[in-house]
Design a protein around this motif. Structure first.
Motif, PDB file in Angstrom:
ATOM      1  N   ALA A  92       0.839  -1.208   0.000  1.00 58.93           N
ATOM      2  CA  ALA A  92       0.000   0.000   0.000  1.00 58.93           C
ATOM      3  C   ALA A  92       0.873   1.257   0.000  1.00 58.93           C
ATOM      4  O   ALA A  92       0.551   2.253  -0.655  1.00 58.93           O
ATOM      5  N   ALA A  93       1.983   1.196   0.721  1.00 55.78           N
ATOM      6  CA  ALA A  93       2.883   2.348   0.806  1.00 55.78           C
ATOM      7  C   ALA A  93       3.555   2.637  -0.529  1.00 55.78           C
ATOM      8  O   ALA A  93       3.801   3.795  -0.877  1.00 55.78           O
ATOM      9  N   VAL A  94       3.850   1.583  -1.288  1.00 55.18           N
ATOM     10  CA  VAL A  94       4.423   1.782  -2.623  1.00 55.18           C
ATOM     11  C   VAL A  94       3.440   2.579  -3.486  1.00 55.18           C
ATOM     12  O   VAL A  94       3.831   3.501  -4.208  1.00 55.18           O
ATOM     13  N   PHE A  95       2.165   2.262  -3.384  1.00 53.58           N
ATOM     14  CA  PHE A  95       1.165   3.049  -4.099  1.00 53.58           C
ATOM     15  C   PHE A  95       1.106   4.473  -3.545  1.00 53.58           C
ATOM     16  O   PHE A  95       1.308   5.440  -4.275  1.00 53.58           O
ATOM     17  N   ALA A  96       0.846   4.599  -2.246  1.00 53.34           N
ATOM     18  CA  ALA A  96       0.579   5.912  -1.645  1.00 53.34           C
ATOM     19  C   ALA A  96       1.757   6.864  -1.764  1.00 53.34           C
ATOM     20  O   ALA A  96       1.563   8.081  -1.843  1.00 53.34           O
ATOM     21  N   CYS A  97       2.959   6.330  -1.793  1.00 58.56           N
ATOM     22  CA  CYS A  97       4.133   7.207  -1.847  1.00 58.56           C
ATOM     23  C   CYS A  97       4.872   7.124  -3.177  1.00 58.56           C
ATOM     24  O   CYS A  97       4.947   8.096  -3.908  1.00 58.56           O
ATOM     25  N   PHE A 100       4.337   5.548  -6.127  1.00 60.68           N
ATOM     26  CA  PHE A 100       3.570   5.769  -7.362  1.00 60.68           C
ATOM     27  C   PHE A 100       3.019   7.193  -7.403  1.00 60.68           C
ATOM     28  O   PHE A 100       3.038   7.853  -8.437  1.00 60.68           O
ATOM     29  N   THR A 101       2.527   7.662  -6.257  1.00 59.89           N
ATOM     30  CA  THR A 101       2.052   9.044  -6.179  1.00 59.89           C
ATOM     31  C   THR A 101       3.151  10.017  -6.588  1.00 59.89           C
ATOM     32  O   THR A 101       2.932  10.924  -7.389  1.00 59.89           O
TER      33      THR A 101
END
Lengths: 254, 254
Positions: A165-170, A172-173
């Motif tokens: 989830a952190a890879v997405f939230a940070c 990738f964002t």
């Protein structure tokens, strides 16, 4: 309490500086395979350093492994047997990576993005802890609570989902920001224009689940705008594909 | 100065409330095809409303068209000829959409995301203006400067690039947050854990270009983690594809 820092990257640097600021804790050694990095961090922490993991001291109470996942197991294998508590800081490595090398081990995972050039307070960073032996839990929890106001026990399995989830939230964002900056740069427009929008998007999600906060052409599936934008991205087919798939994903998930 | 608000969506609502708070400006009418929406906004603005664009008043000084792009031209066509300044608020429609219907026209584009349930101060929102006739420029600039401290003249062509960048920086970013929340929800983990990470990622980009701020497995192209994550996303092939393409894009653009 004596601590050895195994690693010299962004996480090792930020975490060791936060630990060094705590009373009654002494960082006694830094290990890094890269001498220049080891030396810089050791100087900031006022301790000695080694570049050979077999030279890591045996008398410390805590060994903090803040390394790239690929390096972690190799380095663990090389550290001389000792009676300290071995902790790693990885989001995606199971705690069991230590099994067979020591009986005292656990995890201290800080959910944050660290850049060398940017200072950050640890107090607000969620720390996720996991411990193999009951007897070591107090020591780990105490260290974590002295660093942060947000400490949570979490299994290796849930931690790897949190990391995803952190890879997405940070990650990738941040990359999406980079693509936006690239579009502006092509037109000679300042990236500063985007800051109020980026800030409001991040603030809004504190109040509303992201799905409810969604705005823009994709949620309405406004094909007219979407097709115009796809046309504008024709010179970068990878980014064009990302635009199309992200728009479809927004529309599907509503 | 009398203003007619043409529209009743998020932009129309937030912008008209900001305008209504300015001294010496009276909002005299709201138009919306949906009676319930027209009524709610008219009540907040203490003015009358119409649901038929041919009934829009002729005596106002400014007509603010805050409509979906698809509706804009149809509504413009139906508005009775008058001597006011016609402005739209769209990021992607050229100013020329007004040509042939009036001689006095321009654009007032606020670069921000608006949700009904969230109040927002207009002072910090960048406003991008464009004007057909020199003679109307003062009026438009004056209105914009009373609303915001950040006003910038911009051509229709550059505005559409800005809007494309905004779709990335806001709509896609928010969707990436939504995907992260979905991953956490599946594990019963609170979405609140992500806030410090989301906030730091947004704050960091004020200081560093996003490309320099990039962290995580994709920039190192750590195939071990990337493949584990792809495996964890196997039940959602669309999100799996997004993960793969975003990771490749991060790695390529470094």
């Amino acid at each position: 309490m004596k601590v050895v820092i195994v690693g010299s990257g962004n996480v090792a640097t930020h975490l060791s500086l936060a630990i060094a600021s705590l009373e009654g804790i002494e960082i006694c050694q830094v290990y890094s395979p890269t001498e220049a990095h080891a030396e810089i961090l050791a100087e900031r922490l006022n301790c000695d350093f080694v570049t050979d993991p077999t030279q890591i001291r045996k008398e410390a109470d805590v060994y903090l492994f803040a390394l790239k996942d690929q390096a972690l197991e190799t380095v663990i294998r090389a550290v001389p047997a000792n009676n300290g508590l071995w902790l790693h800081t990885s989001g995606s490595m199971p705690m069991q990576v230590f099994a067979g090398y020591t009986e005292r081990y656990g995890v201290l995972y800080p959910l944050q993005t660290f850049s060398k050039s940017r200072e950050i307070s640890f107090r607000g960073i969620p720390l996720f802890i996991e411990c193999h032996r009951k007897e070591d839990k107090n020591c780990l929890e105490d260290l974590a609570l002295r660093l942060s106001g947000k400490v949570c026990e979490l299994s290796s399995e849930k931690r790897r989902s949190l990391h995803l989830a952190a890879v997405f939230a940070c990650n990738f964002t941040n990359h999406i920001y980079a693509l936006a900056e690239e579009i502006l740069a092509k037109e000679g427009l300042s990236r500063d224009y985007l800051f109020p929008l980026i800030d409001e998007t991040a603030e809004k999600v504190h109040e509303l689940p992201a799905r409810e906060a969604q705005t823009g052409p994709a949620i309405r599936y406004d094909e007219n705008i979407i097709n115009k934008h796809l046309g504008m991205l024709a010179d970068d087919p990878d980014v064009q594909t990302l635009y199309r798939l992200l728009s479809q994903s927004i529309h599907k998930k509503v």
